[in-house]
Write an enzyme that holds these catalytic residues in place. Sequence first.
Site, PDB file in Angstrom:
ATOM      1  N   ARG A 106      17.652 -20.910  22.020  1.00 34.37           N
ATOM      2  CA  ARG A 106      18.011 -22.155  22.681  1.00 34.37           C
ATOM      3  C   ARG A 106      19.619 -22.136  23.178  1.00 34.37           C
ATOM      4  NH1 ARG A 106      13.378 -22.490  23.110  1.00 34.37           N
ATOM      5  NH2 ARG A 106      12.006 -24.258  22.388  1.00 34.37           N
ATOM      6  N   GLU A 117      19.580 -26.390  30.989  1.00 35.58           N
ATOM      7  CA  GLU A 117      18.546 -25.715  31.825  1.00 35.58           C
ATOM      8  C   GLU A 117      17.480 -26.759  32.154  1.00 35.58           C
ATOM      9  OE1 GLU A 117      17.203 -22.989  28.628  1.00 35.58           O
ATOM     10  OE2 GLU A 117      15.235 -23.691  28.858  1.00 35.58           O
ATOM     11  N   HIS A 172      14.423 -18.810  31.307  1.00 37.12           N
ATOM     12  CA  HIS A 172      13.594 -19.299  30.168  1.00 37.12           C
ATOM     13  C   HIS A 172      12.087 -18.659  30.154  1.00 37.12           C
ATOM     14  CE1 HIS A 172      13.207 -22.459  26.762  1.00 37.12           C
ATOM     15  NE2 HIS A 172      12.352 -21.236  26.433  1.00 37.12           N
TER      16      HIS A 172
HETATM   17  C1  8YV Z   1       8.443 -22.604  25.915  1.00 37.49           C
HETATM   18  C2  8YV Z   1       9.549 -21.648  24.016  1.00 37.49           C
HETATM   19  O1  8YV Z   1       7.456 -23.456  25.163  1.00 37.49           O
HETATM   20  O2  8YV Z   1       7.977 -21.342  22.580  1.00 37.49           O
HETATM   21  C3  8YV Z   1       9.142 -21.996  22.841  1.00 37.49           C
HETATM   22  O3  8YV Z   1       9.883 -22.313  22.019  1.00 37.49           O
HETATM   23  O4  8YV Z   1      10.722 -21.991  24.331  1.00 37.49           O
HETATM   24  C4  8YV Z   1       8.832 -21.522  25.034  1.00 37.49           C
HETATM   25  O5  8YV Z   1       7.793 -20.635  25.042  1.00 37.49           O
HETATM   26  C5  8YV Z   1       7.798 -22.258  27.377  1.00 37.49           C
HETATM   27  O6  8YV Z   1       8.574 -22.349  27.963  1.00 37.49           O
HETATM   28  C6  8YV Z   1       6.491 -23.352  27.387  1.00 37.49           C
HETATM   29  O7  8YV Z   1       7.543 -24.771  27.472  1.00 37.49           O
END
Ligand code: 8YV
Length: 322
Positions: free
Chosen positions: A241, A270, A288
């Site tokens: 993150r 983002e 991402h």
């Molecule tokens: C997002 C992610 O969920 O799993 C996570 O924590 O950051 C990603 O896999 C994906 O962009 C779907 O929103």
Amino acid sequence: MLQSTKDIRMSQPSVLVLGEYPDWDRTALEEVFVCRWVATLDEIAGKPEANDIRALAYKGHSGLRDADMATLPNLGVIANFGVGYDSIDVEAATARDIKVTNTPDVLTDDVADLAVGMLLARSRKIVEASDWVRSGKWGRVGDFPLQRKASGKRCGIVGLGRIGRAIADRLAVFDMEMHYSSRAPKDTPTDWTHHASIEEMAGMVDFLIIALSGGKETAGMVTADAIRALGPDGMLINISRGSTVDEAAMLDALENGTLGSAALDVFASEPHLDPRFLALDNVLLQPHQASGTIETRQAMGQLQRDNIAAFLAGKPLVTPVN
Ligand code: 8YV
């Protein structure tokens, strides 16, 4: 895992779906549940049908706070599409007796693959080298400039959870000297070095890979001091993150060369990242997309639905968070 349609379907929508889903998820959700689709919670807040909602299929990073949960008085479960649930106020959910679930494990390989891919791509400037060929520079100017070797270097993983471990296992095969930071030492091969301090570890490695979960506890954990310690020959890689890094300090360091380079899949603001990133030629930028393969996104959707189905059937949740 899914219950039969007969068991779960009710006459009123009981599952609220929030976020953008591909057709395969839309079809599968509609097949199993009676769904209400919204782009924002405002579309249902205050309406009588808000009382029918028992489960929320949540996908997004914009945030689900106590006030949002209050708009769905009979909500029992928030099934997050993603392993990271930092955008959900889990404490508030628990206080409201709302269960939260996530989608761990099914995305670990993809996220680890992308981390390794980014490390190699940035080290060997694979993207720039492709542009070198496409622009005709290879024929016009000559060979692409030499880069630094990646195999055999020293790697530090910040956070050795499931994803951090999968990255480390992959990079160990590249003969890298493996370091990791975590609260306590973990069960690892004996030649991996544990560090309690990220700053200390950053000073001893060539690559610093952030594999922390997001949220309040990890915000800003990779400090300006850690970035300084990584130094002008170091590379910072983040697939977790944006919040885990002091982003302003990282940008300063990338601009003035006190940090060598970065490969980033995540950003504090983002998808509208700080424009300073776009002016840098020592960063690899990704949108991402670490879990972004068809196979993994399908598995994440299935796990999200399995959790909702378990909840509506009164069975134990598959991957509970709280
Ligand atoms: C997002 C992610 O969920 O799993 C996570 O924590 O950051 C990603 O896999 C994906 O962009 C779907 O929103």
